[in-house]
Design an enzyme around this catalytic site. Structure first.
Site, PDB file in Angstrom:
ATOM      1  CB  CYS A  85      33.992  38.855  40.629  1.00  0.00           C
ATOM      2  SG  CYS A  85      31.850  39.801  41.314  1.00  0.00           S
ATOM      3  CG  HIS A 194      35.708  40.803  44.762  1.00  0.00           C
ATOM      4  ND1 HIS A 194      36.079  41.568  42.966  1.00  0.00           N
ATOM      5  CD2 HIS A 194      34.233  41.492  43.935  1.00  0.00           C
ATOM      6  CE1 HIS A 194      34.699  41.060  41.852  1.00  0.00           C
ATOM      7  NE2 HIS A 194      34.566  41.002  43.226  1.00  0.00           N
ATOM      8  CD  GLU A 196      39.629  41.026  43.806  1.00  0.00           C
ATOM      9  OE1 GLU A 196      38.925  41.828  42.767  1.00  0.00           O
ATOM     10  OE2 GLU A 196      39.327  40.650  44.419  1.00  0.00           O
TER      11      GLU A 196
END
Length: 225
Positions: A85, A194, A196
């Site tokens: 991002c 994302h 994560e």
């Protein structure tokens, strides 16, 4: 393997990135934007957020942070670097990746679980996938539209450097539905969604994001053999 996660003023996903590194089996190392060295890490993650408040352009100030001098030098030597991002924006501003990220074409912030197709499974961050795999990870951005000139887009496509592509509609106006790209060497990857946030059961849409972090661990162990 030690994986550094950089915190810039305004970062907000650095803790999540460190947790993802730990869950993958590597040792997370916190790096501060003002650090003049990388403290011996084997790879680096530039996390999501709003570095330096996203003033000027997203990532435009972060590229001048002292730590980025070392990140750029490490990447040029072949060290794996992942930009997520805002981190993707920083990589483009630092010229480690081509193109730029601009305001979403619908002028609204988007936050959703996003389906992606893995286009390139030969990078340091995607070796645990197979080309054509479909994964679901969260997406949240207001300036996530990937743009580049036609020559650059054709080169990325022709050289197999598109790593992830959006499925089920384009969420932000990214040209050719591109969600993530890599450099020529395959050690630097940037993506807007994302991973994560998809590394633990019950904390996101599943575990599909963990593969990026286990991939770099596998690449690091292979390099040590």
């Amino acid at each position: 393997m030690r994986v550094g996660v950089v915190t810039f003023p305004g970062s907000l996903d650095d803790g999540d990135a460190r947790r993802a590194v730990r869950l993958a089996g590597a040792e997370p190392v916190a790096l501060w934007h003002a650090d003049a060295d990388l403290h011996g890490v084997d790879a680096v993650v530039l996390p999501g957020g709003f570095s330096y408040g996203d003033y000027l352009r997203c990532g435009a100030i972060a590229r001048f942070a002292p730590v980025m001098i070392e990140v750029v030098a490490g990447a040029e030597r072949g060290m794996p670097v992942l930009g997520i991002c805002n981190g993707f924006q920083v990589l483009c501003e630092s010229h480690l990746l081509p193109g730029a990220l601009v305001r979403n074409d619908h002028q609204k912030f988007v936050c959703k679980d996003q389906r992606l197709r893995v286009e390139n499974a030969s990078t340091a961050w995607t070796s645990q996938f197979a080309a054509g795999d479909e994964i679901v990870v969260p997406l949240k951005n207001g300036e996530g539209g990937f743009v580049a000139d036609t020559e650059t887009l054709d080169r990325l496509e022709g050289e197999g450097r598109v790593v992830f592509r959006y499925l089920d509609g384009n969420p932000n106006g990214s040209l050719r539905d591109i969600a993530g790209i890599t450099n020529e060497r395959g050690n630097v990857v940037g993506l807007m969604p994302h991973p994560e946030h998809a590394v633990e059961e019950l904390f996101g849409p599943g575990l599909d994001g963990l593969g990026l972090f286990t991939s770099v661990l596998s690449a690091g162990l292979e390099a040590l053999r």
